[in-house]
Write a protein that holds these residues in place. Structure first.
Motif, short mmCIF file in Angstrom:
data_model
loop_
_atom_site.label_atom_id
_atom_site.label_comp_id
_atom_site.label_asym_id
_atom_site.label_seq_id
_atom_site.Cartn_x
_atom_site.Cartn_y
_atom_site.Cartn_z
N THR A 1 2.84 -5.55 -7.15
CA THR A 1 1.76 -4.85 -6.45
C THR A 1 0.55 -4.64 -7.35
O THR A 1 -0.60 -4.92 -6.96
CB THR A 1 2.28 -3.49 -5.93
N LEU A 2 0.78 -4.18 -8.59
CA LEU A 2 -0.35 -3.89 -9.47
C LEU A 2 -1.09 -5.17 -9.88
O LEU A 2 -2.32 -5.17 -9.99
CB LEU A 2 0.14 -3.15 -10.71
N ALA A 3 -0.34 -6.27 -10.08
CA ALA A 3 -0.99 -7.53 -10.44
C ALA A 3 -1.87 -8.05 -9.31
O ALA A 3 -2.92 -8.65 -9.55
CB ALA A 3 0.06 -8.57 -10.82
N TRP A 4 -1.45 -7.82 -8.06
CA TRP A 4 -2.28 -8.20 -6.92
C TRP A 4 -3.50 -7.28 -6.79
O TRP A 4 -4.59 -7.73 -6.45
CB TRP A 4 -1.46 -8.15 -5.63
N GLN A 5 -3.31 -6.00 -7.08
CA GLN A 5 -4.41 -5.05 -6.94
C GLN A 5 -5.46 -5.22 -8.03
O GLN A 5 -6.66 -5.23 -7.75
CB GLN A 5 -3.86 -3.61 -6.98
N PRO B 1 0.81 -1.23 0.00
CA PRO B 1 0.00 0.00 0.00
C PRO B 1 0.84 1.27 0.00
O PRO B 1 0.33 2.35 -0.36
CB PRO B 1 -0.82 -0.12 1.29
N ALA B 2 2.09 1.18 0.39
CA ALA B 2 2.93 2.38 0.44
C ALA B 2 3.63 2.67 -0.88
O ALA B 2 4.32 3.69 -1.02
CB ALA B 2 3.96 2.22 1.55
N LEU B 3 3.43 1.80 -1.86
CA LEU B 3 4.18 1.91 -3.12
C LEU B 3 3.37 2.68 -4.17
O LEU B 3 2.18 2.41 -4.38
CB LEU B 3 4.50 0.51 -3.65
N THR B 4 4.01 3.62 -4.83
CA THR B 4 3.42 4.31 -5.96
C THR B 4 3.84 3.58 -7.23
O THR B 4 5.04 3.40 -7.47
CB THR B 4 3.89 5.78 -6.03
N VAL B 5 2.86 3.15 -8.02
CA VAL B 5 3.18 2.33 -9.20
C VAL B 5 2.79 3.06 -10.48
O VAL B 5 1.90 3.92 -10.49
CB VAL B 5 2.47 0.96 -9.15
N ARG B 6 3.47 2.69 -11.55
CA ARG B 6 3.12 3.22 -12.86
C ARG B 6 1.85 2.54 -13.38
O ARG B 6 1.34 1.60 -12.79
CB ARG B 6 4.28 2.96 -13.83
N THR B 7 1.36 3.00 -14.51
CA THR B 7 0.15 2.42 -15.10
C THR B 7 0.48 1.06 -15.73
O THR B 7 1.65 0.72 -15.95
CB THR B 7 -0.42 3.33 -16.20
N THR B 8 -0.58 0.31 -16.03
CA THR B 8 -0.39 -0.99 -16.67
C THR B 8 0.39 -0.86 -17.97
O THR B 8 1.36 -1.60 -18.22
CB THR B 8 -1.76 -1.64 -16.95
N ASP B 9 -0.01 0.09 -18.83
CA ASP B 9 0.68 0.26 -20.12
C ASP B 9 2.15 0.61 -19.92
O ASP B 9 3.02 0.10 -20.64
CB ASP B 9 0.00 1.36 -20.94
#
Length: 394
Positions: free
Chosen positions: A143-147, A101-109
């Motif tokens: 992180t994004l794959a889990w979200q 939750p503390a991580l800022t991630v880029r977009t899928t693309d």
């Protein structure tokens, strides 16, 4: 002049042989090589080829790296690569922790594009750049794959795990490469992607090929074909099937089964005729050029150096051929030239490999052993050869 450096594969073989309480004669009797061959390798008069080293490792029941001395830490520190391994290892360990939750991630693309760029960097042998960027991409994709789990994200994550494997192998961290392949399987299952699963089996087969376990390698190739057999026939599945045949060809060559080599090369040739130069498919470099290179590599593995060199002279790598594949071809060619006593030509091939892919060539055991062999053969070490020997740490 022979090198005064005693830290080479031959001395490590001697050490491991003595730890196993075997005489030179006893070890030679268990190898598909002569007693004379073994004694020459141990004293440094003959380079320890990959096939010879794998055979010794199998008999002594040790990892190949115990004999090659990988990873080559002095050079890794000089190239500022050693410090990049721990972050990769840590990123691979986040797979089952869910989203951060503390991580800022880029977009899928953006992350899918980043995963492709990492593959491209490895094929271009820009290992430092790829290793630097990899941990962040893996962490964000996890992180994004889990979200928001989607096929595209799981595929991209599997691709980054494959890149981690490629980097680990090229730098000599085979324990880390095994972890990366396990993670690749974990992501490929969630992507429900048979081609990714088959590519993983191909890479696992090459792990056992390096360790001299050819029967397991063949079974993994068969498993890969079985996985593809359950999928729809597409250009992608045909290219992956072709690459599996190429992997099988060098495994069979190392095992000394000539007829099986020919069968797999024929199958790969037919598939390459259908898909053309498929360098865009899973970054496998499959196509007619790669088939020709593997046919030449198979001849090297069977110690048919005259045939290998004749084939090498006919190969003109296409502009689309990955730098990593081109450098590997040049290293194979150099070994054939050295074995045939063509020292100047072998050195020229190695210099070309270094120019094209310096990081890959510096850490390639075959390149290092060929350089060592050329040093031993030279009555007076040419300046270029002396520079190459110093560069790899002799």
């Amino acid at each position: 002049m022979p090198s005064s450096d005693d830290d080479h594969t031959g001395t490590r073989i001697k050490e491991q042989r003595r730890l196993a309480r075997l005489s030179q004669r006893e070890l030679a009797e268990r190898l598909p090589y002569s007693y004379s061959w073994l004694t020459q390798v141990e004293c440094g008069a003959r380079p320890a080829s990959a096939d010879f080293t794998a055979a010794v490792a199998r008999v002594l029941r040790v990892d190949v790296t115990a004999l090659t001395g990988q990873p080559y830490m002095t050079q890794l520190h000089q190239d500022r690569l050693a410090d990049l391994v721990r972050p990769i290892r840590e990123s691979l360990d986040l797979y089952d922790l869910g989203p951060d939750p503390a991580l800022t991630v880029r977009t899928t693309d953006q992350l899918v594009t980043a995963a492709d760029e990492l593959c491209a960097q490895v094929r271009a042998t820009r290992l430092h750049a790829a290793a630097t960027s990899l941990p962040d991409v893996v962490t964000e994709l996890t992180t994004l794959a889990w979200q928001t789990p989607t096929t595209a994200l799981w595929q991209a994550l599997a691709s980054t795990y494959r890149t981690a494997h490629d980097i680990s192998v090229k730098l000599g961290y085979y324990d880390l490469s095994a972890v990366a392949l396990d993670r690749m399987d974990w992501a490929a299952q969630r992507a429900s992607d048979p081609c990714l699963a088959a590519v993983r089996q191909y890479m696992r087969a090459l792990v056992y090929f390096r360790e001299g376990e050819y029967s397991i390698g063949r079974r993994l190739i068969g498993s890969g074909h079985g996985i593809l057999g359950q999928a729809e026939t597409t250009r992608e599945t045909l290219a992956v099937a072709g690459q599996l045949h190429l992997g099988a060809s060098v495994i069979a060559a190392r095992a000394g089964v000539d007829t099986v080599v020919d069968t797999h090369i024929e199958e790969a040739t037919a598939l390459a005729g259908r898909v053309g130069e498929a360098t865009d498919v899973h970054w496998l470099s499959f196509g007619p050029t790669n088939v020709a290179m593997h046919k030449m590599s198979a001849a090297v593995e069977m110690r048919q150096y005259d045939a290998a060199l004749k084939q090498a002279k006919r190969i003109k790598p296409a502009a689309s051929t990955a730098t990593s594949r081109r450098a590997h071809f040049l290293i194979d060619r150099a070994r054939s030239e050295m074995e045939l006593g063509k020292a100047d030509a072998a050195l020229k091939s190695l210099v070309a490999a270094r120019r094209a892919a310096p990081e890959q060539t510096r850490y390639h055991p075959g390149a290092r052993e060929t350089i060592r062999g050329l040093v031993h053969l030279s009555r007076r070490t040419p300046e270029t050869l002396g520079s190459m020997a110093n560069w790899i740490g002799m």
